[in-house]
Design a protein around this motif. Structure first.
Motif, short mmCIF file in Angstrom:
data_model
loop_
_atom_site.label_atom_id
_atom_site.label_comp_id
_atom_site.label_asym_id
_atom_site.label_seq_id
_atom_site.Cartn_x
_atom_site.Cartn_y
_atom_site.Cartn_z
N ALA A 187 0.83 -1.21 0.00
CA ALA A 187 0.00 0.00 0.00
C ALA A 187 0.86 1.26 0.00
CB ALA A 187 -0.93 -0.01 1.21
N GLN A 188 1.97 1.23 0.73
CA GLN A 188 2.85 2.40 0.84
C GLN A 188 3.57 2.69 -0.46
OE1 GLN A 188 5.36 1.25 4.11
NE2 GLN A 188 4.08 2.26 5.64
N THR A 189 3.97 1.65 -1.17
CA THR A 189 4.84 1.83 -2.34
C THR A 189 4.11 1.77 -3.67
OG1 THR A 189 5.34 -0.54 -2.42
CG2 THR A 189 6.80 0.85 -1.09
N GLY A 190 2.88 1.30 -3.68
CA GLY A 190 2.17 1.14 -4.94
C GLY A 190 2.49 -0.17 -5.63
N ALA A 191 3.33 -1.01 -5.00
CA ALA A 191 3.62 -2.32 -5.56
C ALA A 191 2.47 -3.27 -5.25
CB ALA A 191 4.92 -2.87 -4.96
N ASN A 192 2.42 -4.40 -5.95
CA ASN A 192 1.43 -5.41 -5.58
C ASN A 192 2.09 -6.45 -4.68
OD1 ASN A 192 2.64 -7.48 -7.29
ND2 ASN A 192 1.68 -6.46 -9.04
N ASP A 193 1.27 -7.34 -4.12
CA ASP A 193 1.78 -8.32 -3.16
C ASP A 193 2.88 -9.20 -3.76
OD1 ASP A 193 -0.13 -7.27 -1.52
OD2 ASP A 193 -1.27 -9.12 -1.23
N SER A 194 2.73 -9.55 -5.03
CA SER A 194 3.73 -10.41 -5.67
C SER A 194 5.09 -9.72 -5.74
CB SER A 194 3.27 -10.78 -7.09
OG SER A 194 2.12 -11.59 -7.05
#
Length: 242
Positions: A187-194
């Motif tokens: 959520a903080q970085t805009g990355a997804n879980d993968s």
């Protein structure tokens, strides 16, 4: 320079790069997979175009000289983060590393949400990895945890000065890290879980590698003290930024 000095300063510089937010694969669909050496996400941050089988670029995982980079040390990096007001005032030891990470993460969190970028993803994962090592009893305890999961050969490669890291399987990262932590970083970085799992699968081996420059646990006391100092400094800095 401290054990993690080169690693943290390279990560911080990448996260500070104005072009970091445009670096894929953040917010891209990925298929988590085991990678060797510096992997994909970590390799692109630390070695330019370095990938799983390509160690060319600005970072060499078998370099253990622990020397400041061409006179541009951690003091200078921190000075750049704080507008030069603290240039030369911070120790380039473990405390300074925590302050640098705190400056990178705190500044980005205050400026905008979902800031993205490979460098920022790795910067956000660094405290998570160090805290995990600390929670598991330090360097030897963390290695025992890994070997107890059946990854003895991988753990041995992390200590080795001659082998490339045999990274974890990202699909097994949940056995080590809490799912809520993974989702928070995403959520903080805009990355997804993968992507977060892929980053953890690559970063933990490299941190272990850097903390064991002699290929063994002879310097475990120093490594554990450095982890404690970084986490303490990081907690203090991020606490003042909330």
């Amino acid at each position: 320079m401290s054990l993690l000095g080169n690693l943290v300063s390279q990560v911080a510089r990448s996260a500070m790069d104005p072009n970091d937010a445009q670096r894929n694969p953040v917010n891209q669909r990925t298929s988590p997979r085991r990678t060797g050496g510096l992997g994909d996400i970590l390799g692109s941050v630390l070695g330019g175009t370095a990938g799983a089988n390509n160690q060319a670029g600005g970072y060499n995982p078998q370099r253990y000289d622990r020397q400041p980079d061409n006179g541009f040390g951690l003091d200078d990096l921190l000075g750049g983060l704080t507008g030069g007001s603290q240039r030369g005032s911070m120790s380039s030891g473990a405390g300074g590393l925590g302050d640098i990470l705190g400056s990178v993460l705190g500044g980005s969190q205050r400026s905008r949400s979902g800031f993205g970028g490979k460098g920022m993803l790795i910067a956000a994962l660094m405290p998570m990895v160090l805290s995990w090592i600390q929670r598991n009893g330090g360097l030897s305890g963390a290695l025992s945890k890994i070997t107890g999961m059946g990854h003895e050969a991988q753990a041995r490669s992390w200590l080795s000065n001659s082998e490339l890291n045999d990274n974890l399987d990202p699909n097994e990262v949940n056995q080590l890290f809490d799912e809520r932590e993974i989702q928070q970083v995403a959520a903080q970085t805009g990355a997804n879980d993968s992507e977060v799992r892929q980053g953890l699968a690559e970063l933990l081996p490299e941190v272990m590698n850097q903390l064991t420059p002699n290929g063994n646990l002879d310097n475990e006391k120093e490594a554990n003290q450095e982890i404690d100092a970084i986490i303490g400094q990081l907690s203090n800095r991020l606490g003042t930024l909330k």
